[in-house]
Design a protein around this motif. Structure first.
Motif, PDB file in Angstrom:
ATOM      1  N   PHE A 475       0.792  -1.230   0.000  1.00  0.00           N
ATOM      2  CA  PHE A 475       0.000   0.000   0.000  1.00  0.00           C
ATOM      3  C   PHE A 475       0.826   1.284   0.000  1.00  0.00           C
ATOM      4  CE2 PHE A 475      -2.680  -3.263   2.167  1.00  0.00           C
ATOM      5  CZ  PHE A 475      -3.551  -3.445   1.101  1.00  0.00           C
ATOM      6  N   ASP A 476       2.057   1.213   0.487  1.00  0.00           N
ATOM      7  CA  ASP A 476       2.890   2.416   0.487  1.00  0.00           C
ATOM      8  C   ASP A 476       3.842   2.478  -0.694  1.00  0.00           C
ATOM      9  OD1 ASP A 476       1.627   3.057   2.800  1.00  0.00           O
ATOM     10  OD2 ASP A 476       3.361   2.873   4.120  1.00  0.00           O
ATOM     11  N   TYR A 477       4.064   1.352  -1.351  1.00  0.00           N
ATOM     12  CA  TYR A 477       5.048   1.329  -2.429  1.00  0.00           C
ATOM     13  C   TYR A 477       4.476   0.764  -3.730  1.00  0.00           C
ATOM     14  CZ  TYR A 477       8.342   2.398   1.296  1.00  0.00           C
ATOM     15  OH  TYR A 477       8.979   2.997   2.335  1.00  0.00           O
ATOM     16  N   LEU A 478       4.023  -0.479  -3.707  1.00  0.00           N
ATOM     17  CA  LEU A 478       3.615  -1.144  -4.942  1.00  0.00           C
ATOM     18  C   LEU A 478       2.494  -0.398  -5.653  1.00  0.00           C
ATOM     19  CD1 LEU A 478       3.691  -3.564  -6.889  1.00  0.00           C
ATOM     20  CD2 LEU A 478       2.121  -4.748  -5.339  1.00  0.00           C
ATOM     21  N   LEU A 479       1.365  -0.172  -4.977  1.00  0.00           N
ATOM     22  CA  LEU A 479       0.232   0.495  -5.617  1.00  0.00           C
ATOM     23  C   LEU A 479       0.547   1.957  -5.934  1.00  0.00           C
ATOM     24  CD1 LEU A 479      -2.760  -0.996  -3.575  1.00  0.00           C
ATOM     25  CD2 LEU A 479      -1.923  -1.682  -5.832  1.00  0.00           C
ATOM     26  N   LYS A 480       1.285   2.599  -5.058  1.00  0.00           N
ATOM     27  CA  LYS A 480       1.680   3.990  -5.312  1.00  0.00           C
ATOM     28  C   LYS A 480       2.530   4.094  -6.575  1.00  0.00           C
ATOM     29  CE  LYS A 480       4.068   7.923  -3.172  1.00  0.00           C
ATOM     30  NZ  LYS A 480       4.802   8.390  -1.967  1.00  0.00           N
ATOM     31  N   ASP A 481       3.480   3.176  -6.717  1.00  0.00           N
ATOM     32  CA  ASP A 481       4.341   3.197  -7.902  1.00  0.00           C
ATOM     33  C   ASP A 481       3.541   2.942  -9.175  1.00  0.00           C
ATOM     34  OD1 ASP A 481       6.492   3.715  -6.295  1.00  0.00           O
ATOM     35  OD2 ASP A 481       7.281   1.663  -6.323  1.00  0.00           O
ATOM     36  N   ILE A 482       2.574   2.039  -9.107  1.00  0.00           N
ATOM     37  CA  ILE A 482       1.757   1.738 -10.286  1.00  0.00           C
ATOM     38  C   ILE A 482       0.941   2.955 -10.699  1.00  0.00           C
ATOM     39  CG2 ILE A 482      -0.270   0.409 -11.027  1.00  0.00           C
ATOM     40  CD1 ILE A 482       1.015  -1.990  -9.548  1.00  0.00           C
ATOM     41  N   VAL A 483       0.365   3.653  -9.726  1.00  0.00           N
ATOM     42  CA  VAL A 483      -0.375   4.879 -10.044  1.00  0.00           C
ATOM     43  C   VAL A 483       0.563   5.912 -10.663  1.00  0.00           C
ATOM     44  CG1 VAL A 483      -1.624   6.841  -9.068  1.00  0.00           C
ATOM     45  CG2 VAL A 483      -2.181   4.505  -8.331  1.00  0.00           C
ATOM     46  N   ASN A 484       1.736   6.080 -10.087  1.00  0.00           N
ATOM     47  CA  ASN A 484       2.687   7.062 -10.617  1.00  0.00           C
ATOM     48  C   ASN A 484       3.111   6.728 -12.045  1.00  0.00           C
ATOM     49  OD1 ASN A 484       2.679   8.649  -8.333  1.00  0.00           O
ATOM     50  ND2 ASN A 484       4.431   7.604  -7.394  1.00  0.00           N
ATOM     51  N   ILE A 485       3.271   5.451 -12.332  1.00  0.00           N
ATOM     52  CA  ILE A 485       3.707   5.037 -13.669  1.00  0.00           C
ATOM     53  C   ILE A 485       2.599   5.212 -14.698  1.00  0.00           C
ATOM     54  CG2 ILE A 485       4.378   3.025 -15.069  1.00  0.00           C
ATOM     55  CD1 ILE A 485       5.884   2.015 -12.536  1.00  0.00           C
ATOM     56  N   HIS A 486       1.382   4.800 -14.342  1.00  0.00           N
ATOM     57  CA  HIS A 486       0.307   4.728 -15.323  1.00  0.00           C
ATOM     58  C   HIS A 486      -0.669   5.903 -15.269  1.00  0.00           C
ATOM     59  CE1 HIS A 486       1.462   0.650 -16.510  1.00  0.00           C
ATOM     60  NE2 HIS A 486       1.590   0.361 -15.223  1.00  0.00           N
ATOM     61  N   ASP A 487      -0.615   6.683 -14.199  1.00  0.00           N
ATOM     62  CA  ASP A 487      -1.549   7.812 -14.072  1.00  0.00           C
ATOM     63  C   ASP A 487      -0.951   8.855 -13.130  1.00  0.00           C
ATOM     64  OD1 ASP A 487      -3.853   9.287 -14.479  1.00  0.00           O
ATOM     65  OD2 ASP A 487      -4.954   8.301 -12.876  1.00  0.00           O
ATOM     66  N   ALA A 491      -3.655  11.935  -7.574  1.00  0.00           N
ATOM     67  CA  ALA A 491      -3.136  11.659  -6.238  1.00  0.00           C
ATOM     68  C   ALA A 491      -3.396  10.212  -5.846  1.00  0.00           C
ATOM     69  CB  ALA A 491      -3.776  12.606  -5.224  1.00  0.00           C
ATOM     70  N   TYR A 492      -2.530   9.699  -4.974  1.00  0.00           N
ATOM     71  CA  TYR A 492      -2.682   8.377  -4.381  1.00  0.00           C
ATOM     72  C   TYR A 492      -2.696   8.537  -2.870  1.00  0.00           C
ATOM     73  CZ  TYR A 492      -1.549   3.689  -2.698  1.00  0.00           C
ATOM     74  OH  TYR A 492      -1.565   2.500  -2.017  1.00  0.00           O
ATOM     75  N   TRP A 493      -3.639   7.867  -2.218  1.00  0.00           N
ATOM     76  CA  TRP A 493      -3.801   7.900  -0.759  1.00  0.00           C
ATOM     77  C   TRP A 493      -3.675   6.468  -0.254  1.00  0.00           C
ATOM     78  CZ3 TRP A 493      -3.296  11.617   2.501  1.00  0.00           C
ATOM     79  CH2 TRP A 493      -3.909  11.606   3.768  1.00  0.00           C
ATOM     80  N   PRO A 494      -2.719   6.168   0.637  1.00  0.00           N
ATOM     81  CA  PRO A 494      -2.405   4.762   0.948  1.00  0.00           C
ATOM     82  C   PRO A 494      -3.536   3.982   1.614  1.00  0.00           C
ATOM     83  CG  PRO A 494      -0.634   6.229   1.657  1.00  0.00           C
ATOM     84  CD  PRO A 494      -1.785   7.102   1.282  1.00  0.00           C
ATOM     85  N   SER A 495      -4.235   4.602   2.564  1.00  0.00           N
ATOM     86  CA  SER A 495      -5.243   3.872   3.319  1.00  0.00           C
ATOM     87  C   SER A 495      -6.264   4.840   3.874  1.00  0.00           C
ATOM     88  CB  SER A 495      -4.592   3.091   4.476  1.00  0.00           C
ATOM     89  OG  SER A 495      -5.531   2.270   5.138  1.00  0.00           O
ATOM     90  N   SER A 496      -7.522   4.429   3.850  1.00  0.00           N
ATOM     91  CA  SER A 496      -8.586   5.263   4.400  1.00  0.00           C
ATOM     92  C   SER A 496      -9.231   4.518   5.567  1.00  0.00           C
ATOM     93  CB  SER A 496      -9.643   5.554   3.328  1.00  0.00           C
ATOM     94  OG  SER A 496     -10.697   6.331   3.839  1.00  0.00           O
ATOM     95  N   PRO A 497      -9.276   5.132   6.776  1.00  0.00           N
ATOM     96  CA  PRO A 497      -8.844   6.494   7.090  1.00  0.00           C
ATOM     97  C   PRO A 497      -7.347   6.552   7.369  1.00  0.00           C
ATOM     98  CG  PRO A 497      -9.672   5.474   9.077  1.00  0.00           C
ATOM     99  CD  PRO A 497      -9.846   4.453   7.969  1.00  0.00           C
TER     100      PRO A 497
END
Length: 867
Positions: A475-487, A491-497
């Motif tokens: 949640f802090d690296y893998l998904l964030k990196d994918i969002v940064n690469i493809h979109d 913004a990316y938010w790691p976890s809600s709340p």
């Protein structure tokens, strides 16, 4: 549906038809069976095993009565689907013949002509396999063998030395809510849940296109279309970009590009002069440009890609400030207050949800003055039609990745599976102007830090460290990196709340889920002081409408005790509710009815004898909680800049936090949300020795001319005191515009008076706003039986077509009038609100609905009827 600007496409100058084509296999006479059986039965694609079993009359309706618990055997079984399709000689000459499954739920082995061609393990991924070498002219047999996701998950769980919160479902990439939630049944299904098709292409094709806005101002929009091309050869190719409805040939651009063999990306620059922007609902129009990109060489059109382009910028402002950490959105440089809800899948069996259902649910959000929906992480990445409707109607989307309320494994295969899933979904959704935010999960961080899992599961220090690290990586690296690469522009938010509701910091930083009300049993009044910066979850349960319960067996026979709780039953209705098989089966919270009754007793007299009345008052109670919370959030802007209640809708007929039940009937809370989410509202608050009237405006501009009228009435409609003032209201603001000394009302009986505030906006920007305030709890009001008249006719609402309507006039206050029409399921323009004495109130029927002898079929239930 309000007006949406779509610039329609008329003509593309093509040379010949595109070489890329597809053919659906949905209708190729699918059959299915339990793997250990021999009898094949008719199946539907898209579909699920549960709906196929139901269609073949093998099982009863899973939603009816308590049938759910009788059907748990299905999740433990393996199932097979098969069909036969023909391929012609001409089709087999294509360079590539690709079999595509847009969705398989979940563990499947796929065979074509008895050859294993595909093994799947993710419901959220599209699966493609080139079958040219295996396909043959004439008949081809396709077989899909599903393994039990429950059994597979348990097998994976055994590989770990510890138990992960969430049990077997966390190992399986499928919709988590299928395993049951505190609002949903456990119906773990499988099947071919999305389309199946054959795709043909030659030479080269367009795999994906990303719309990337480089520059946007009033004069020009500069867009880069980043095209991912798969090519069999090195060759010079041409891209033609055509903007629909454009008579200017300069807008139709041709770009020559040297293609390289393999998969490569090519950037195509495109300019739109004097662009029209896309705006969220309430801020402006939703302009959509239809863009067509064609790929050709040797005077052959190889492929065409269509993109719905909405020009807008969006920014999440999340930074340190004098309070803590902000959390709000800017669209096209303008700050907006978010008003919306959390959205879950519309059914436990997704293929049952049709295009018209998406149209209806988004229209319900629009009609309730919303501008955002949060797609919750325990469901699915929604159907394309959901996002299309959000685009067309200006509903922003907070998009969770599909993780919720659990901890997940960290092995290499699971991580790679998640990465492929996330990359595909980001690529699929990134061009929608409605997508506002990517969020890693729902309540994973909250659960790990605040729900006592370490103690519950007796983790060693090593186990805790490993589990925490695995989920940090996701949640802090893998998904964030994918969002940064493809979109990378969103913004990316790691976890809600960001912080759990039990900590005071949660009200000062980021987004918050406030569950002190309901889970913490705190009174509704605490909503007024427990206000976060952006409240992305809160809520209260209300029962569904009575007809919805009747359809799932609440009243199987009229002589059953489930019909009406008559005098012979105990004075407390609550024990008989939990004795009802149907009601208990359709309440998934372990203390749901007990919690509702506890809160109800605080504010209302609990109806003693009729379940119809208990259902009605439960909805009033839910509406009260929603109103208190929403108005508190809006009064406290800019400290708070968003409110997303839990939850908009249901996946089956159930008592839950939804404001729209599974039968698409609006609860009292939804009508209240509609009122509380208006652009301009008044909110009356008692504090110490004063009564304060707030004016709250989400309009961007100042209201220059308005008049505030405040009057005190008794229940017969006699004015006891009045005051009128000329006022102005700043744009995007919340402020006290009037106050009253409470000593002024002490000479009156507080049990039979109400204060009405009314805002008359004189510049024509919006209509009136009003608020009605009572000084005692509903159970303390001295209500009287009303005498009312009903007249029917046709009316126009908001300058639209004439609708069938009726008007009610009463001599005394009718508190919370619930209006139904001869048991027909329909939604009126308003319901469950007060009808004030000598103030006629009109109600509109939906479009295209005409009811004969309407007046005779109208039934009114109000609070006095429940006493």
């Amino acid at each position: 549906m309000k007006k949406t600007w779509i610039i329609s496409f008329l003509l593309i100058p093509l040379f010949v038809f595109a070489q890329t084509s597809e053919r659906s296999l949905n209708q190729c006479n699918w059959t299915f069976k339990k793997s250990i059986n021999t009898k094949w039965m008719k199946a539907s694609v898209p579909g699920t095993v549960h709906t196929d079993l139901l269609a073949n009359k093998i099982i009863p309706d899973p939603f009816y009565a308590d049938n759910e618990k009788q059907l748990q055997w299905i999740e433990k079984s393996d199932w097979e689907y098969q069909c036969t399709f023909n391929i012609s000689k001409q089709e087999l000459t294509q360079d590539h013949i690709e079999l595509q499954f847009k969705g398989l739920d979940t563990y499947a082995n796929v065979y074509l002509n008895d050859s294993l061609i595909l093994i799947t393990d993710n419901m959220f991924r599209t699966w493609n396999i080139d079958i040219k070498k295996i396909a043959r002219i004439g008949k081809n047999q396709l077989r899909v063998c599903f393994q039990s996701a429950v059994n597979k998950g348990k097998e994976e769980a055994k590989k770990l030395s510890y138990t992960l919160p969430g049990d077997e479902k966390v190992f399986t990439r499928k919709a988590q809510y299928q395993y049951g939630w505190d609002w949903g049944p456990r119906l773990v299904t499988c099947g071919i849940w999305k389309d199946v098709q054959l795709k043909y292409w030659n030479d080269a094709r367009i795999k994906t296109v990303q719309n990337k806005i480089i520059e946007l101002n009033d004069s020009v929009a500069l867009i880069n279309f980043i095209c991912e091309i798969e090519s069999d050869t090195n060759a010079n190719a041409y891209f033609d970009i055509t903007r629909s409805a454009s008579s200017d040939l300069k807008d139709q651009r041709t770009i020559k590009v040297p293609l390289k063999k393999g998969i490569h990306k090519y950037e195509l620059e495109y300019i739109i002069k004097n662009p029209n922007r896309w705006w969220p609902h309430g801020m402006g129009q939703q302009y959509i440009y239809n863009i067509f990109i064609s790929l050709s060489f040797n005077r052959k059109i190889l492929d065409i890609h269509h993109s719905a382009l909405g020009l807008r910028t969006i920014e999440l402002v999340n930074g340190k400030d004098s309070i803590g950490t902000s959390f709000y959105f800017k669209v096209n440089g303008k700050t907006l207050f978010i008003k919306g809800a959390n959205y879950i899948p519309q059914d436990n069996f997704i293929p049952k949800v049709k295009t018209e259902n998406y149209f209806t649910i988004i229209q319900n959000a629009v009609d309730a003055n919303m501008n955002m929906l949060r797609v919750w992480g325990g469901g699915i990445y929604e159907n394309d039609e959901f996002y299309r409707q959000c685009d067309l109607n200006g509903i922003l989307v907070w998009q969770d990745f599909m993780f919720a309320c659990a901890m997940y494994p960290g092995d290499k295969h699971f991580m790679n599976n998640v990465a492929a899933e996330a990359a595909e979904q980001v690529e699929r959704l990134r061009n929608h102007p409605s997508i506002a935010l990517w969020c890693g999960n729902n309540e994973v961080d909250e659960g790990w830090k605040n729900w006592g899992w370490q103690k519950q599961y007796k983790y060693s220090k090593k186990d805790s460290s490993e589990i925490a690290m695995n989920n940090t990586i996701i949640f802090d690296y893998l998904l964030k990196d994918i969002v940064n690469i493809h979109d990378g522009d969103r913004a990316y938010w790691p976890s809600s709340p960001s912080i759990g509701w039990g900590h005071k910091e949660s009200l000062l930083n980021g987004d918050s889920h406030y569950w002190g009300v309901w889970w913490g049993m705190e009174p509704f009044e605490n909503y007024n002081t427990r206000v976060g910066r952006f409240v992305s979850e809160y809520g209260f349960q209300g029962m569904p409408n009575l007809n919805t319960l009747i359809k799932v067996g609440l009243f199987p026979k009229r002589n059953k005790k489930d019909i009406v709780y008559e005098d012979k039953y105990a004075s407390d209705i609550y024990p008989h509710i939990i004795d009802s098989t149907v009601l208990n089966a359709h309440q998934k919270h372990p203390t749901g009815f007990q919690t509702i009754s506890t809160y109800m007793a605080r504010d209302y007299k609990i109806p003693q004898h009729r379940i119809e009345h208990y259902t009605y008052v439960s909805q009033l109670l839910q509406a009260d909680g929603m109103r208190t919370a929403i108005e508190a959030h809006r009064r406290n802007k800019p400290h708070c800049m968003g409110t997303l209640y839990w939850q908009l809708n249901d996946c089956w007929p159930v008592t839950s936090w939804s404001t729209i039940d599974h039968n698409n009937i609006l609860k009292a809370a939804h009508y209240q949300v509609k009122r509380s989410y208006k652009d301009v509202i008044l909110s009356i608050v008692e504090k110490n020795d004063s009564i304060y009237i707030y004016a709250i405006s989400d309009l961007p501009n100042k209201i220059e001319k308005a008049e505030l009228g405040i009057s005190l009435y008794n229940f017969e409609g006699n004015a006891l005191w009045s005051n009128f003032n000329a006022i102005q209201i700043e744009g995007n603001s919340s402020a006290i515009i009037f106050s009253i000394d409470k000593n002024m009302i002490k000479t009156f009986d507080l049990n039979e008076i109400y204060l009405k505030s009314e805002l008359f906006i004189l510049d024509g920007s919006v209509g009136t706003a009003n608020d009605i305030h009572y000084f005692v709890k509903p159970k303390e009001l001295k209500l009287k039986q009303p005498n009312y008249t009903i007249t029917e006719g046709t009316c126009k609402q908001d300058h639209s077509e004439a609708l069938q309507c009726f008007t009610i006039k009463t001599d005394v206050l009718i508190k919370n009038a619930m209006i139904s029409i001869d048991g027909i399921d329909l939604n009126l323009n308003d319901n469950f609100s007060d009808i004030l004495p000598n103030e006629p109130k009109s109600y509109y029927l939906p479009k295209n609905i005409k009811i004969k002898n309407l007046k005779k079929k109208i039934k009114i239930v109000s609070l006095i009827d429940t006493l």
